[in-house]
Design an enzyme around this catalytic site. Structure first.
Site, PDB file in Angstrom:
ATOM      1  N   LYS A  83       0.828  -1.210   0.000  1.00  0.00           N
ATOM      2  CA  LYS A  83       0.000   0.000   0.000  1.00  0.00           C
ATOM      3  C   LYS A  83       0.863   1.261   0.000  1.00  0.00           C
ATOM      4  O   LYS A  83       0.616   2.214  -0.754  1.00  0.00           O
ATOM      5  CB  LYS A  83      -0.921  -0.022   1.223  1.00  0.00           C
ATOM      6  CG  LYS A  83      -1.644   1.266   1.505  1.00  0.00           C
ATOM      7  CD  LYS A  83      -2.539   1.667   0.348  1.00  0.00           C
ATOM      8  CE  LYS A  83      -2.951   3.104   0.435  1.00  0.00           C
ATOM      9  NZ  LYS A  83      -4.327   3.310   0.733  1.00  0.00           N
ATOM     10  N   CYS A 119      -3.520  10.835   1.863  1.00  0.00           N
ATOM     11  CA  CYS A 119      -2.812   9.573   1.626  1.00  0.00           C
ATOM     12  C   CYS A 119      -1.470   9.794   0.954  1.00  0.00           C
ATOM     13  O   CYS A 119      -0.424   9.455   1.488  1.00  0.00           O
ATOM     14  CB  CYS A 119      -3.675   8.681   0.760  1.00  0.00           C
ATOM     15  SG  CYS A 119      -5.352   8.577   1.369  1.00  0.00           S
TER      16      CYS A 119
HETATM   17  N1  SAJ Z   1      -2.408  14.934  -8.587  1.00  0.00           N
HETATM   18  C1  SAJ Z   1      -1.645  15.726  -9.431  1.00  0.00           C
HETATM   19  N2  SAJ Z   1      -1.350  15.265 -10.674  1.00  0.00           N
HETATM   20  C2  SAJ Z   1      -1.785  14.046 -11.114  1.00  0.00           C
HETATM   21  C3  SAJ Z   1      -2.555  13.231 -10.249  1.00  0.00           C
HETATM   22  C4  SAJ Z   1      -2.851  13.707  -8.988  1.00  0.00           C
HETATM   23  O1  SAJ Z   1      -1.237  16.836  -9.081  1.00  0.00           O
HETATM   24  O2  SAJ Z   1      -1.492  13.708 -12.269  1.00  0.00           O
HETATM   25  C5  SAJ Z   1      -2.728  15.427  -7.224  1.00  0.00           C
HETATM   26  C6  SAJ Z   1      -4.235  15.616  -6.990  1.00  0.00           C
HETATM   27  O3  SAJ Z   1      -4.662  16.853  -7.473  1.00  0.00           O
HETATM   28  C7  SAJ Z   1      -4.308  15.513  -5.480  1.00  0.00           C
HETATM   29  C8  SAJ Z   1      -3.221  14.486  -5.156  1.00  0.00           C
HETATM   30  O4  SAJ Z   1      -2.367  14.446  -6.280  1.00  0.00           O
HETATM   31  O5  SAJ Z   1      -3.985  16.739  -4.864  1.00  0.00           O
HETATM   32  C9  SAJ Z   1      -3.735  13.098  -4.846  1.00  0.00           C
HETATM   33  O6  SAJ Z   1      -4.788  12.751  -5.714  1.00  0.00           O
HETATM   34  P1  SAJ Z   1      -4.949  11.295  -6.354  1.00  0.00           P
HETATM   35  O7  SAJ Z   1      -6.153  11.294  -7.209  1.00  0.00           O
HETATM   36  O8  SAJ Z   1      -3.680  10.885  -7.003  1.00  0.00           O
HETATM   37  O9  SAJ Z   1      -5.086  10.329  -5.110  1.00  0.00           O
HETATM   38  P2  SAJ Z   1      -6.017  10.277  -3.780  1.00  0.00           P
HETATM   39  O10 SAJ Z   1      -5.224  10.855  -2.651  1.00  0.00           O
HETATM   40  O11 SAJ Z   1      -7.360  10.807  -4.014  1.00  0.00           O
HETATM   41  O12 SAJ Z   1      -6.135   8.680  -3.597  1.00  0.00           O
HETATM   42  C10 SAJ Z   1      -4.957   7.891  -3.534  1.00  0.00           C
HETATM   43  C11 SAJ Z   1      -5.095   6.712  -4.502  1.00  0.00           C
HETATM   44  N3  SAJ Z   1      -3.813   6.038  -4.672  1.00  0.00           N
HETATM   45  C12 SAJ Z   1      -3.269   5.811  -5.902  1.00  0.00           C
HETATM   46  O13 SAJ Z   1      -3.809   6.150  -6.929  1.00  0.00           O
HETATM   47  C13 SAJ Z   1      -1.970   5.075  -5.934  1.00  0.00           C
HETATM   48  C14 SAJ Z   1      -6.140   5.739  -3.989  1.00  0.00           C
HETATM   49  O14 SAJ Z   1      -6.207   4.568  -4.790  1.00  0.00           O
HETATM   50  C15 SAJ Z   1      -5.823   5.337  -2.540  1.00  0.00           C
HETATM   51  O15 SAJ Z   1      -6.779   4.446  -2.003  1.00  0.00           O
HETATM   52  C16 SAJ Z   1      -5.816   6.602  -1.694  1.00  0.00           C
HETATM   53  O16 SAJ Z   1      -4.770   7.454  -2.192  1.00  0.00           O
HETATM   54  C17 SAJ Z   1      -5.569   6.191  -0.259  1.00  0.00           C
HETATM   55  O17 SAJ Z   1      -6.536   6.200   0.513  1.00  0.00           O
HETATM   56  O18 SAJ Z   1      -4.448   5.808   0.083  1.00  0.00           O
END
Ligand code: SAJ
Length: 425
Positions: free
Chosen positions: A212, A266
């Site tokens: 994870k 996360c």
């Molecule tokens: N972000 C960027 N650029 C990107 C993708 C995301 O700047 O290309 C930013 C988003 O705007 C946000 C942050 O990253 O601020 C996180 O967003 P996210 O959509 O990547 O992830 P979370 O935090 O909503 O959810 C993540 C997920 N993990 C992965 O994709 C590896 C989810 O599957 C997990 O269950 C969750 O963390 C968790 O609970 O750990």
């Protein structure tokens, strides 16, 4: 392996959907939370968090009598612990919520029970949890003492659902299940197969914990690469969005999107659980954290430069009559969650340093969030902000903002941290 009654400890963004998923398969589910108000809300068939489709499932399962919430643990055949695992000021993991969940359930445990740790946790936490439980119940045997023959079975099965898509991903995602013994894993698979349609893959507890953390650290490092590229491109006068699009035409390249920083509970947290345990080795992950955490300050600096530019080209104006509008407060697109949000952080810091009111546009919140109360910030409609502001700062790529036609107009400066409007960062 009959699980008549399932108890979920912690009814937050993961625990409540999980409890509802079991209940929707007609299992008797007891949800436990320390928050009396959340418990009351759930028992009325309503929800205290925002997640698409969750309200419907909670309402149906509570009304049919399958889901019930309480503040005091009750006996069950399986316990899932889904409590927060934040870090402390020094980035050390804080396992106190897991510890108190153990203390709470220990008195109601009985021979044959299965306990699953779902919370994202540093390597070794499942073993630590087993130790806490063993200390509280010396009359029962645990896997670290009796192996396959233990009275209590323990496994780690980290949640991996994406906020905003939880009800779908909960069912369809594969699950990594790390039992303290093989028997523990088999029991945990049987439990999850009640509602999971994805594959349940078994391993040991430490690998499941690390798996994870690895997933989120991997995403953090990838986003840091995109964020670093955006700084480099800004210096070299290259459009980073076009650059990434072009590079991604290569069959083995898939660069993520830069933004104003990494938010949520996360991705910005979990890599620290690895870095903290192995600081010498986790150099890349630490640097990625620094790059992503440094991005909000970089955006704020861009806004300050824009203010200075307007002032130097209009000697009659003062900073107090320059209006700044921030588009988006949530931590990512199309959700209402403002916690750990770089967009919110940027807006608050701009409000501290700017002499006139900052306009904030957040289509996913209806009333002024308490965190903005008493600040130098007004909640505005997108149209109003576009018409009135001198500096438009796009922070979240909400659907509504994507649909707006915002292009460079005379006298206005656009700072687009997501690359969805005409003028790029
Ligand atoms: N972000 C960027 N650029 C990107 C993708 C995301 O700047 O290309 C930013 C988003 O705007 C946000 C942050 O990253 O601020 C996180 O967003 P996210 O959509 O990547 O992830 P979370 O935090 O909503 O959810 C993540 C997920 N993990 C992965 O994709 C590896 C989810 O599957 C997990 O269950 C969750 O963390 C968790 O609970 O750990």
């Amino acid at each position: 392996m009959e699980f008549e009654t399932i108890s979920v400890i912690g009814l937050g963004y993961i625990g409540l959907p999980t409890a509802a998923a079991f209940a929707s398969r007609r299992k008797r589910v007891i949800g436990v939370d320390v928050n009396q108000q959340a418990v009351n809300t759930i028992n009325q068939g309503e929800i205290h968090i925002i997640e698409p489709e969750l309200d419907i499932v909670v309402h149906a399962t509570v009304t049919e009598g399958y889901l019930r919430a309480t503040t005091a643990p009750e006996p069950a055949d399986a316990f899932l612990i889904a409590v927060p695992t934040p870090f402390k000021d020094n980035y050390e993991p804080d396992l106190t919520y897991i510890k108190s969940a153990c203390e709470n359930i220990a008195p109601v445990l009985k021979k044959g029970d299965l306990i699953i740790l779902e919370s994202t946790s540093p390597v070794g936490s499942t073993e630590q949890m087993a130790e806490w439980l063993a200390q509280a119940r010396s009359d029962l045997s645990f896997p670290q003492q009796q192996g396959e023959d233990s009275d209590i079975r323990i496994a780690h099965c980290p949640e991996r659902v994406l906020p905003g898509h939880v009800m779908h991903e909960l069912i369809t995602n594969d699950r990594v299940i790390g039992g303290m013994t093989e028997k523990c894993s088999r029991y945990a698979v049987a439990l999850y197969e009640i509602f999971v349609k994805g594959e349940c893959i078994t391993t040991n507890a430490r690998t499941a914990e690390m798996c994870k953390l690895t997933e989120n650290a991997s995403r953090d490092v990838s986003i840091a690469f995109a964020n670093e590229l955006s700084l480099i491109c800004d210096k070299l006068d290259i459009n980073v969005w076009e650059l990434i699009q072009l590079a991604n035409r290569h069959p083995r390249i898939n660069i993520l999107q830069p933004g104003p920083g990494v938010g949520g509970h996360c991705i910005a947290v979990d890599p620290w659980f690895i870095i903290n345990k192995t600081p010498e080795e986790a150099q890349l992950m630490k640097t990625a954290r620094m790059v992503n955490d440094g991005k909000p300050e970089w955006v704020i600096n861009k806004v300050k430069i824009a203010v200075a530019d307007i002032l130097s080209s209009n000697p009659s104006r003062t900073a107090a009559d320059i209006t700044i509008a921030c588009f988006g407060l949530a931590f990512k697109a199309d959700i209402d969650d403002l916690r750990e949000s770089p967009a919110l952080d940027i807006t608050l810091k701009l409000a501290e340093g700017h002499p006139s009111t900052i306009m904030a546009v957040e289509p996913n919140v209806e009333t002024m969030p308490s965190v903005l109360e008493g600040k130098n910030i007004s909640l505005e409609s997108a149209g109003n902000a576009i018409a009135k502001a001198d500096i438009l700062v796009l922070l979240v790529d909400h659907k509504l903002f994507r649909q707006l036609e915002v292009t460079q107009q005379s006298g206005k400066i656009i700072i687009d941290t997501r690359g969805i409007w005409g003028e790029r960062e």
